[in-house]
Scaffold this motif. Structure first.
Motif, short mmCIF file in Angstrom:
data_model
loop_
_atom_site.label_atom_id
_atom_site.label_comp_id
_atom_site.label_asym_id
_atom_site.label_seq_id
_atom_site.Cartn_x
_atom_site.Cartn_y
_atom_site.Cartn_z
N UNK A 129 -20.08 2.12 43.07
CA UNK A 129 -19.70 2.57 41.73
C UNK A 129 -19.66 3.97 41.34
N UNK A 130 -20.35 4.80 42.15
CA UNK A 130 -20.23 6.23 42.25
C UNK A 130 -18.80 6.42 42.61
N UNK A 131 -18.21 5.95 43.65
CA UNK A 131 -16.64 6.04 44.03
C UNK A 131 -15.72 5.68 43.15
N UNK A 132 -15.88 4.56 42.35
CA UNK A 132 -15.07 4.26 41.39
C UNK A 132 -15.07 4.96 40.11
N UNK A 133 -16.42 5.34 39.51
CA UNK A 133 -16.64 5.81 38.10
C UNK A 133 -16.57 7.35 37.80
N UNK A 134 -16.82 8.10 39.07
CA UNK A 134 -16.90 9.52 38.93
C UNK A 134 -15.82 10.07 38.26
N UNK A 135 -14.48 9.53 38.53
CA UNK A 135 -13.22 10.22 37.98
C UNK A 135 -13.21 10.21 36.54
N UNK A 136 -13.52 8.90 35.93
CA UNK A 136 -13.62 8.75 34.45
C UNK A 136 -14.77 9.47 33.96
N UNK A 137 -15.82 9.72 34.62
CA UNK A 137 -16.82 10.51 34.09
C UNK A 137 -16.42 12.27 33.83
N UNK A 138 -15.58 12.47 35.03
CA UNK A 138 -15.13 14.07 35.21
C UNK A 138 -13.98 14.13 33.82
N UNK A 139 -13.27 13.05 33.73
CA UNK A 139 -11.99 13.20 32.65
C UNK A 139 -12.48 13.29 31.43
N UNK A 140 -13.60 12.39 30.95
CA UNK A 140 -14.36 12.29 29.67
C UNK A 140 -14.99 13.53 29.62
N UNK A 141 -15.68 14.17 30.55
CA UNK A 141 -16.54 15.21 30.41
C UNK A 141 -15.73 16.46 30.07
N UNK A 142 -14.46 16.66 30.74
CA UNK A 142 -13.82 17.97 30.58
C UNK A 142 -12.53 17.81 29.57
N UNK A 143 -12.07 16.50 29.15
CA UNK A 143 -11.16 16.23 28.16
C UNK A 143 -11.85 16.43 26.86
N UNK A 144 -12.93 15.67 26.57
CA UNK A 144 -13.37 15.41 25.29
C UNK A 144 -14.97 16.33 25.08
N UNK A 145 -15.75 15.99 26.02
CA UNK A 145 -17.27 16.34 25.88
C UNK A 145 -17.27 17.85 25.71
N UNK A 146 -16.56 18.71 26.41
CA UNK A 146 -16.90 19.94 26.55
C UNK A 146 -16.40 20.60 25.05
N UNK A 147 -15.34 19.97 24.59
CA UNK A 147 -14.94 20.55 23.41
C UNK A 147 -15.89 20.23 22.00
N UNK A 148 -16.32 18.92 22.15
CA UNK A 148 -17.26 18.40 21.31
C UNK A 148 -18.76 19.26 21.23
N UNK A 149 -19.01 19.53 22.49
CA UNK A 149 -20.30 20.19 22.52
C UNK A 149 -20.30 21.58 22.18
N UNK A 150 -19.09 22.17 22.75
CA UNK A 150 -19.20 23.80 22.62
C UNK A 150 -18.06 24.31 21.59
N UNK A 151 -17.26 23.56 21.26
CA UNK A 151 -16.08 23.98 20.37
C UNK A 151 -14.99 24.74 21.37
N UNK A 152 -15.08 24.69 22.69
CA UNK A 152 -14.30 25.64 23.37
C UNK A 152 -13.60 24.87 24.37
N UNK A 153 -12.37 25.14 24.53
CA UNK A 153 -11.35 24.22 25.25
C UNK A 153 -11.81 24.24 26.54
N UNK A 154 -11.65 23.08 27.60
CA UNK A 154 -12.11 23.03 28.89
C UNK A 154 -11.36 24.20 29.65
N UNK A 155 -9.86 24.50 29.22
CA UNK A 155 -9.19 25.50 30.28
C UNK A 155 -9.93 26.93 29.98
N UNK A 156 -10.60 27.12 28.94
CA UNK A 156 -11.21 28.29 28.82
C UNK A 156 -12.53 28.45 29.41
#
Length: 398
Positions: free
Chosen positions: A315-342
């Motif tokens: 499960x770690x192997x299969x699911x970690x990519x989804x966690x990475x994507x959601x975290x950097x694509x959405x959660x960073x902006x939701x929590x900090x208001x800063x784009x992940x690229x910055x």
């Protein structure tokens, strides 16, 4: 902080182990797998290594869109080397069953169905979550022809053996799962080859089990394996023979063997890996043979915590990519208001540290409530299959 510093990876590992300790306090370990405790403990570190590998790839991807290896031998090898060791584990365990078949029967129906029920439920969960993200990112609109969409879904349902196509026109869909499915066709093809390997050992698997490699041979017409990725399976087969040599078994349990194993692992993951420089692969192979023979790195791999850490590996192997994507694509902006690229390198690792307990919790839940219930269906489904007389009422003799 440098993007490829090693100490942030150690912090993430400690967070993962701490989360595992909390989650596993009331969870007993299955005694059926006690024969290979060192390997049970090794799995978790390998899967987490793949997570660290892809977490580092996101350093450049979130800024430039380039999915490229980082300038660090450790973080590159944490992905490539870990998957190679997974292939070695697969070959060691299942070729070992063929060697044991000289004194016991192989129940081919149970073996193949067990693999299907072991690998499919968590994969379907990953696929469902990936398709949900695809629907969100494409705003729920059909962006390709229906036939094209169904064709791409078929390829993903077949564990991407035919390929990893984009879904509904979403460019580079595989990035959502960090491209981890590339290794699954190799696993399936090795399982399919087991009846042929038994023939090579002088056994008699029977006609029906030999139909499996025939079907796999047809699939090879659309799947183009890399010969380099087949070498770890050869190492695992060699380790299965070596683990049955008593002098090596005795040596593997000595402190000297632990020192050699640790040194080989450090070298195997710290040295640059390339086709013209096989030393890292050789060191990893040497370390694995000793671990397969029972070495546990001074007790670290066979410890209760390490074995709990290894339980949700798939499960770690299969699911970690989804966690990475959601975290950097959405959660960073939701929590900090800063784009992940910055994000700076320090902020990047802070995000990775925050998602580590989430990943481990999600993976433990997937293991307990998706993987294990799916595996538990093996026996009742096996009885139904045998009732149809497709495989016969009894296991085949070797």
């Amino acid at each position: 902080m440098n993007p490829t510093d090693l100490w942030p990876a150690l912090v993430a590992l400690l967070l993962a182990l701490g989360t595992t300790w909390v989650l596993s306090r009331r969870s007993p370990l299955p005694e059926a797998r006690a024969r290979y405790r060192s390997i049970d403990g090794l799995r978790g570190y390998l899967a987490f290594g793949v997570f660290l590998h892809h977490a580092t790839l996101w350093q450049s991807y979130r800024v430039s869109g380039a999915w490229a290896y980082p300038p660090s031998a450790f973080y590159v090898n944490a992905g490539k080397g870990s998957v190679a060791l997974f292939f070695m584990i697969t070959a060691f365990l299942f070729f070992g069953r063929l060697l044991d078949a000289r004194t016991r029967r192989i129940d081919w129906a149970r073996l193949f169905l067990g693999r299907l029920m072991r690998l499919t439920p968590a994969y379907l969960l990953m696929l469902f979550l990936m398709l949900t993200l695809v629907a969100v990112l494409t705003r729920g609109r059909l962006q390709v022809e229906t036939g094209t969409l169904l064709g791409s879904l078929k390829d993903w349902l077949l564990f991407t053996i035919p390929g990893r196509p984009d879904v509904n026109g979403l460019a580079r869909t595989e990035i959502l799962v960090a491209g981890v499915t590339w290794s699954l066709p190799y696993e399936w093809m090795f399982y399919a080859a087991l009846p042929v390997l038994m023939l090579m050992l002088g056994g008699r698997p029977g006609v029906r089990p030999l139909m499996v490699p025939v079907v796999a041979g047809v699939l090879l017409l659309v799947w183009r394996p890399s010969l380099g990725n087949l070498m770890p399976f050869a190492v695992g087969i060699a380790a299965a023979f070596a683990a049955r040599w008593r002098p090596l078994q005795h040596f593997a349990h000595t402190p000297l063997a632990s020192a050699l194993t640790l040194t080989s692992l450090v070298g195997g993951f710290a040295l640059p890996m390339s086709a013209v420089s096989p030393l890292p692969q050789m060191l990893q192979a040497f370390a694995f043979v000793l671990i397969a023979c029972g070495n546990d790195l001074f007790g670290g791999l066979s410890s209760r915590l390490s074995r709990h850490f290894g339980e949700p590996t798939y499960s770690v192997y299969l699911l970690h990519g989804l966690v990475l994507f959601v975290s950097f694509h959405w959660c960073v902006a939701w929590m900090t208001g800063v784009n992940a690229a910055q994000l700076s390198a320090t902020q990047h690792w802070l995000v990775v540290w925050m998602m580590t307990p989430v990943l481990m919790t999600l993976s433990h839940c997937s293991h307990r409530y998706v993987e294990m219930p799916g595996l538990a269906l093996t026996e009742p489904w096996l009885q139904r299959i045998r009732a149809t007389a497709v495989w016969g009422a009894s296991p085949q003799r070797p």
